[in-house]
Design a protein around this motif. Sequence first.
Motif, mmCIF file in Angstrom:
data_model
loop_
_atom_site.group_PDB
_atom_site.id
_atom_site.type_symbol
_atom_site.label_atom_id
_atom_site.label_comp_id
_atom_site.label_asym_id
_atom_site.label_seq_id
_atom_site.Cartn_x
_atom_site.Cartn_y
_atom_site.Cartn_z
ATOM 1 N N UNK A 130 -12.136 8.347 -15.274
ATOM 2 C CA UNK A 130 -12.429 7.389 -14.214
ATOM 3 C C UNK A 130 -12.931 8.110 -12.951
ATOM 4 N N UNK A 131 -12.303 9.238 -12.639
ATOM 5 C CA UNK A 131 -12.676 9.932 -11.406
ATOM 6 C C UNK A 131 -13.861 10.874 -11.623
ATOM 7 N N UNK A 132 -14.446 10.832 -12.790
ATOM 8 C CA UNK A 132 -15.646 11.641 -13.088
ATOM 9 C C UNK A 132 -15.431 13.127 -12.779
ATOM 10 N N UNK A 133 -14.273 13.647 -13.117
ATOM 11 C CA UNK A 133 -13.948 15.062 -12.953
ATOM 12 C C UNK A 133 -14.095 15.513 -11.502
ATOM 13 N N UNK A 134 -13.794 14.593 -10.588
ATOM 14 C CA UNK A 134 -13.904 14.884 -9.172
ATOM 15 C C UNK A 134 -12.546 14.634 -8.512
ATOM 16 N N UNK A 135 -11.902 15.710 -7.982
ATOM 17 C CA UNK A 135 -10.556 15.557 -7.421
ATOM 18 C C UNK A 135 -10.497 14.524 -6.304
ATOM 19 N N UNK A 136 -11.572 14.421 -5.494
ATOM 20 C CA UNK A 136 -11.543 13.451 -4.389
ATOM 21 C C UNK A 136 -11.424 12.031 -4.942
ATOM 22 N N UNK A 162 -10.213 11.185 -7.748
ATOM 23 C CA UNK A 162 -8.957 10.931 -8.458
ATOM 24 C C UNK A 162 -7.889 10.408 -7.500
ATOM 25 N N UNK A 163 -8.058 10.669 -6.178
ATOM 26 C CA UNK A 163 -7.054 10.188 -5.225
ATOM 27 C C UNK A 163 -6.995 8.663 -5.272
ATOM 28 N N UNK A 164 -8.165 8.010 -5.088
ATOM 29 C CA UNK A 164 -8.057 6.546 -5.054
ATOM 30 C C UNK A 164 -7.831 5.954 -6.430
ATOM 31 N N UNK A 165 -8.293 6.656 -7.493
ATOM 32 C CA UNK A 165 -7.993 6.178 -8.852
ATOM 33 C C UNK A 165 -6.491 6.116 -9.081
ATOM 34 N N UNK A 166 -5.797 7.204 -8.703
ATOM 35 C CA UNK A 166 -4.358 7.267 -8.940
ATOM 36 C C UNK A 166 -3.630 6.206 -8.121
ATOM 37 N N UNK A 167 -4.040 6.033 -6.859
ATOM 38 C CA UNK A 167 -3.334 5.068 -6.009
ATOM 39 C C UNK A 167 -3.616 3.636 -6.440
ATOM 40 N N UNK A 207 0.837 -1.208 0.000
ATOM 41 C CA UNK A 207 0.000 0.000 0.000
ATOM 42 C C UNK A 207 0.868 1.253 0.000
ATOM 43 N N UNK A 208 1.922 1.206 0.802
ATOM 44 C CA UNK A 208 2.797 2.366 0.899
ATOM 45 C C UNK A 208 3.443 2.651 -0.463
ATOM 46 N N UNK A 209 3.916 1.588 -1.100
ATOM 47 C CA UNK A 209 4.553 1.758 -2.409
ATOM 48 C C UNK A 209 3.535 2.177 -3.464
ATOM 49 N N UNK A 210 2.266 1.768 -3.298
ATOM 50 C CA UNK A 210 1.232 2.181 -4.252
ATOM 51 C C UNK A 210 1.055 3.694 -4.226
ATOM 52 N N UNK A 211 1.133 4.257 -3.021
ATOM 53 C CA UNK A 211 0.987 5.712 -2.915
ATOM 54 C C UNK A 211 2.140 6.411 -3.629
ATOM 55 N N UNK A 212 3.338 5.870 -3.445
ATOM 56 C CA UNK A 212 4.502 6.463 -4.105
ATOM 57 C C UNK A 212 4.336 6.368 -5.625
ATOM 58 N N UNK A 213 3.966 5.169 -6.101
ATOM 59 C CA UNK A 213 3.835 4.985 -7.542
ATOM 60 C C UNK A 213 2.646 5.773 -8.093
ATOM 61 N N UNK A 214 1.655 6.040 -7.230
ATOM 62 C CA UNK A 214 0.469 6.747 -7.692
ATOM 63 C C UNK A 214 0.628 8.257 -7.682
ATOM 64 N N UNK A 215 1.664 8.756 -7.025
ATOM 65 C CA UNK A 215 1.802 10.211 -6.873
ATOM 66 C C UNK A 215 1.995 10.959 -8.194
ATOM 67 N N UNK A 216 2.876 10.500 -9.102
ATOM 68 C CA UNK A 216 2.953 11.208 -10.387
ATOM 69 C C UNK A 216 1.624 11.162 -11.131
ATOM 70 N N UNK A 245 0.677 16.140 -2.642
ATOM 71 C CA UNK A 245 -0.242 15.775 -3.720
ATOM 72 C C UNK A 245 -1.620 15.432 -3.181
ATOM 73 N N UNK A 246 -1.696 14.670 -2.064
ATOM 74 C CA UNK A 246 -3.077 14.374 -1.648
ATOM 75 C C UNK A 246 -3.755 15.519 -0.922
ATOM 76 N N UNK A 247 -2.949 16.358 -0.284
ATOM 77 C CA UNK A 247 -3.570 17.556 0.305
ATOM 78 C C UNK A 247 -4.073 18.465 -0.808
ATOM 79 N N UNK A 248 -3.271 18.561 -1.882
ATOM 80 C CA UNK A 248 -3.677 19.388 -3.024
ATOM 81 C C UNK A 248 -4.988 18.873 -3.628
ATOM 82 N N UNK A 249 -5.132 17.544 -3.701
ATOM 83 C CA UNK A 249 -6.348 16.979 -4.269
ATOM 84 C C UNK A 249 -7.565 17.424 -3.460
ATOM 85 N N UNK A 250 -7.426 17.354 -2.123
ATOM 86 C CA UNK A 250 -8.536 17.767 -1.259
ATOM 87 C C UNK A 250 -8.801 19.266 -1.455
#
Lengths: 307, 358
Positions: free
Chosen positions: A234-240, A242-247, A6-15, A149-154
């Motif tokens: 995928x995230x339906x133009x919703x920043x919230x 997009x967080x889990x989509x990216x991760x 999970x931790x590595x998923x966040x790293x890989x999902x950040x870009x 990045x995730x604070x920015x998304x919120x």
Amino acid sequence: MLVNILKASLVAGTPLLLATLGELITEKAGNLNLGVEGMMLVGAISGFALGFYFQNPYMALIGASLSGSFAALIYGFLTITLRSNQVVSGLSLTIFGTGLSSFLGTNFVGKKMPVEVINFFKPIEIPLISKIPIIGEVLFNQDIYVYFSYILAVFLGIYLFKTRKGLNLTAIGENPSAADAAGIKIDLYKYIHILIGGALCGLGGAYLSVVQVPTWQENITAGRGWIAIALVIFSKWNPFKSIYGAYLFGGLSIIGFRIQYLNISQNLLNMLPYIVTIVVLVFSSLNKSKEGSPPKSLSLPYFREER
Amino acid sequence: MRMIKRERISKKDAFRIRSTAIIGSLILSGLFIFFLGHNPLDVYLSMAKGAFGSIYRIKDTINIIIPLIMTSLGIMIAFKMKFWNIGGEGQILMGALFASYFALNFSTLPKPILLFVMFIAGFIGGGFWAFIPAFLKVKFQTNETITTLMMNYIALNLITYLQYGPWRDPQSLGFPKIANFADSATLPRLFGIHIGWIITIIAVVVITIFLNKSKFGYEIKVVGESQDTANYSGIRVNRVIIRGLIISGGICGIVGMMEVSGVNGTLTNHVSAGYGYTAIITTWLSGLKPAFIIPVSTLFAGLIKGGGFIQTAYQIPQSAADIIQSMILFFVIGSEFFIQYKIVPDRRNAKGGEVNVS
């Protein structure tokens, strides 16, 4: 094991998350920018080059965001001021960015980020909350880029749905002539959000070259820009969302290294994110609810004279 | 200053605007070269020499022109329907893969038969790879730019997998490569260039006639102009898109077959050499007209070959040519604005000025 994945998923999902957010606000302004891959690459090489020369993480971040904006400015000028076809302008930007990054990166191939920069982006434990089982380690023991990045998304979610400027932006994407009639400065809004979008894509690319890899290699983004465009849908133009989509996609891209003991060829596993992107697009388009539909004026140029 | 839409523009004016754009892009690229510390004129000249300076170099450049023209033709058919097929790269790879399967496993067949089978296999491979995004588009309205591009990466990884795994030549002593083709699977040469050039010339003629004279060519044009109009006039839009894309991808697949059989003599994961992407530029710059694809592809093949030459002559990286290409593209895209609009001084505020209501 699970915590590590999970931790590595966040790293890989950040870009992916940064680029997705960048494309998201661009599309909210009614502009489809297919240049994400190009902007990410330009940001990746600028961030790497400046970080390398100055051995300074701030220079890397500034370089990445400014160069991403610069690339987006070309697209903005073509599509807003010169009213060119958005699809073609975006594709050209990707071709340009790929060429420019490979050109500027010729002498950096195989070079490694200096220790000063690498240390700056070491994971930082946040006191107390990082002690929460599983979640604490996954969410609150990361590098500052991930936090940003995730604070920015919120923050962007609140901006889009709760502030006047954000609602104005949505109005432009949905119905530019009505927004124009209401006195919203359309071109200014478009330019600003396209430039911010470019900066975020540039930062997303730089995360790869400066933090995640952190060695320069040609075409370091390997199609992530395109996955980001799919993630916006995928995230339906919703920043919230997009967080889990990216991760989720971050997780997919690292799963290969984690299940090596199953003896599946790495090359076959490399296909996985691309196949899943297609599957996700199909499922996203099956859902025809009004909430998940793209901005109505997306990819259509707006001319006041031709209203 | 403000702009008004032009009613019409003469061919001469349009040509003048477009050539100004190309010259502008060369000047800007020249500045870029200048800042690298070289004389732009020298660099341009040696690019031209590197691409067209000797018979040997011209042959090399023609080897690039052939796939560029063919791929552009394929992509053009999709673009005419406003289907943004940027999967040319993957379609070339799959055509190459399908053709190679027969080249590697049926090399005892008589040469003409084997080459014909490989040709058809190449078409089917590329066509199949374009069919998938086309089907998803008409069935689920998925965004085709993303799906065609994802298909590129899938094809690339698939061939890499075969090259490093099941198809690896055991006699290559640990080097990950696929066996070289037998002579029966190699395209014959005419005037020192594989006969793909004849196939390309035939393809340009056939596709021009096909688009302008056949019913299907007409349907493609109508679908591209407006899907609503096409629906009203009884054209089955979905079927046209799917068939058009199979042809589009199939032509790219033939490129893959020609490259493995005529140029490389084996299958590798970089057989497509970026043609699928460069062809997007050439197709667009040629205004989706087959006749213009030839000069534009020649120019770009020269840029690619000349770009390789200045790399050795001036140590300017080959990717400088990519940058020049995209500059040309930016300028030409931007110049469309001046073809569609003209800028007039805003006289609304001038005393006694005529107010022009558009």
